[in-house]
Design an enzyme around this catalytic site. Structure first.
Site, PDB file in Angstrom:
ATOM      1  N   GLU A 148      98.310  16.943  41.370  1.00  0.00           N
ATOM      2  CA  GLU A 148      97.385  16.080  42.054  1.00  0.00           C
ATOM      3  C   GLU A 148      95.966  16.540  41.562  1.00  0.00           C
ATOM      4  OE1 GLU A 148      99.335  16.215  45.645  1.00  0.00           O
ATOM      5  OE2 GLU A 148     101.031  15.454  44.915  1.00  0.00           O
ATOM      6  N   GLY A 166     106.828  13.373  44.800  1.00  0.00           N
ATOM      7  CA  GLY A 166     106.706  12.461  45.811  1.00  0.00           C
ATOM      8  C   GLY A 166     107.097  10.791  45.325  1.00  0.00           C
ATOM      9  N   HIS A 171      97.932  21.970  40.283  1.00  0.00           N
ATOM     10  CA  HIS A 171      99.035  21.175  40.724  1.00  0.00           C
ATOM     11  C   HIS A 171      98.683  19.670  40.332  1.00  0.00           C
ATOM     12  CE1 HIS A 171     101.033  18.316  43.375  1.00  0.00           C
ATOM     13  NE2 HIS A 171     101.725  19.452  43.655  1.00  0.00           N
ATOM     14  N   SER A 222     110.562  16.010  44.041  1.00  0.00           N
ATOM     15  CA  SER A 222     111.451  15.564  45.075  1.00  0.00           C
ATOM     16  C   SER A 222     112.746  16.314  45.203  1.00  0.00           C
ATOM     17  CB  SER A 222     111.986  14.196  44.484  1.00  0.00           C
ATOM     18  OG  SER A 222     110.699  13.170  44.432  1.00  0.00           O
ATOM     19  N   GLU A 261     106.653  20.935  37.415  1.00  0.00           N
ATOM     20  CA  GLU A 261     106.734  19.972  38.136  1.00  0.00           C
ATOM     21  C   GLU A 261     106.475  18.670  37.272  1.00  0.00           C
ATOM     22  OE1 GLU A 261     106.040  20.871  42.467  1.00  0.00           O
ATOM     23  OE2 GLU A 261     103.885  20.682  41.530  1.00  0.00           O
ATOM     24  N   ASN A 309     104.418  22.991  49.829  1.00  0.00           N
ATOM     25  CA  ASN A 309     103.118  22.438  49.673  1.00  0.00           C
ATOM     26  C   ASN A 309     102.943  21.596  50.556  1.00  0.00           C
ATOM     27  OD1 ASN A 309     100.837  21.488  48.662  1.00  0.00           O
ATOM     28  ND2 ASN A 309     101.657  20.576  46.840  1.00  0.00           N
ATOM     29  N   LYS A 330     100.329  19.752  51.111  1.00  0.00           N
ATOM     30  CA  LYS A 330      99.183  18.785  50.780  1.00  0.00           C
ATOM     31  C   LYS A 330      98.297  18.563  51.905  1.00  0.00           C
ATOM     32  CE  LYS A 330     102.718  16.834  47.834  1.00  0.00           C
ATOM     33  NZ  LYS A 330     102.847  16.036  46.552  1.00  0.00           N
TER      34      LYS A 330
HETATM   35  C1  PEP Z   1     104.742  19.047  45.109  1.00  0.00           C
HETATM   36  O1  PEP Z   1     103.721  18.555  45.905  1.00  0.00           O
HETATM   37  O2  PEP Z   1     104.333  19.922  44.395  1.00  0.00           O
HETATM   38  C2  PEP Z   1     106.153  18.276  45.120  1.00  0.00           C
HETATM   39  C3  PEP Z   1     106.845  18.534  44.352  1.00  0.00           C
HETATM   40  O3  PEP Z   1     106.111  16.960  45.963  1.00  0.00           O
HETATM   41  P1  PEP Z   1     107.468  16.413  46.287  1.00  0.00           P
HETATM   42  O4  PEP Z   1     108.535  17.318  46.779  1.00  0.00           O
HETATM   43  O5  PEP Z   1     107.278  15.588  47.432  1.00  0.00           O
HETATM   44  O6  PEP Z   1     107.877  15.521  45.363  1.00  0.00           O
END
Ligand code: PEP
Length: 249
Positions: free
Chosen positions: A97, A173, A95, A213, A167, A9, A11
């Site tokens: 976000e 992040g 997601h 992460s 998630e 992803n 973003k």
């Molecule tokens: C994500 O954006 O779905 C995500 C898991 O980000 P990150 O791997 O940077 O934590």
């Protein structure tokens, strides 16, 4: 029976030029990967370049969002019909976000999942708890509500086509990955929810990804857990070498 799935992803990162450079570096690194699916979900403006670059490879391309409906007076929106028309295979829905900054809720997740399926896209539907929810012991209640409101109302034949991404919001992040045991516990809980609603055979077939992460140095431990079927990767998917190492776990 569940093929591992590693999805990136991006973003709000990368221009079309960056996208071409990513695929030029990334595709040779994953050309030998077998027994797994891989996807990249770039920003809308990069989709054309990504789809052209990945043509003929096993890497699928997806969007990060869609609008419900086919077309209409919806300034600034992109529909599943449009995404399918340019060659997208996947779309991320719900997601954290989107939930946090754009007010998406379970009803919106459900209608977007239905819209994606209607136009032949495979939804990657995200669920996950906030840190405060984990610390107050309500992780399972939060996930149950997200599953029951945003996913469970799908018809069984629709549900069969979706991928779920767990998630934990506190791990996205932040560099703070859930331990394989923490993730596996939640994946087992979600799979139990799937079994109760859609039956054991469907639960055994549904792919549940972990996101938060994921990096080349922690992917092995996560993928060693039987209920973890892949990863949705943010930051590390921006780097061709890091994401290739994750795909090649
Ligand atoms: C994500 O954006 O779905 C995500 C898991 O980000 P990150 O791997 O940077 O934590």
């Amino acid at each position: 029976m569940r093929t591992p799935f590693l999805a990136g992803n991006w973003k709000m990162y990368k221009t079309p030029t960056d996208t071409q450079a990513f695929f030029d570096a990334f595709l040779p690194l994953v050309a030998g990967a077998t027994g797994r699916d891989a996807a990249i979900c770039p920003p809308y403006i990069d989709l054309h370049v990504a789809i052209a670059a990945a043509a003929g490879s096993k890497v699928g391309i997806g969007a990060q969002n869609l609008a419900a409906g086919k077309e209409g007076a919806m300034t600034g929106e992109i529909s599943g019909y449009m995404l399918k028309a340019i060659g997208c295979r996947y779309v991320i829905i719900g997601h954290s976000e989107r939930r946090q900054y754009f007010g998406e809720n379970e009803a919106g997740v459900l209608s977007k999942a239905r819209a994606a399926l209607e136009y032949g896209l495979a939804p990657i539907v995200c669920v996950g708890e906030l840190l405060a929810e984990r610390e107050s012991g309500s992780t399972e209640a939060v996930l149950a509500a997200q599953f029951d409101g945003g996913i469970a109302p799908l018809a069984p034949e629709q549900f069969a086509k979706i991928v779920i991404a767990y998630e934990p919001v506190w791990a996205i992040g932040t560099g703070k990955v859930a331990t394989p045991e923490q993730a596996a516990d939640v994946h087992a809980f979600i799979r139990g929810r799937v079994a109760a609603k859609f039956g054991d055979a469907q639960a055994a077939a549904t792919r549940i990804l972990y996101g938060g992460s994921v990096k080349p140095d922690n992917v092995e431990g996560l993928m060693a857990k039987p209920d973890i079927d892949g990863a949705l990767v943010g930051g590390a998917s921006l780097d061709p070498n890091a994401f290739a190492a994750i795909v090649n776990f």
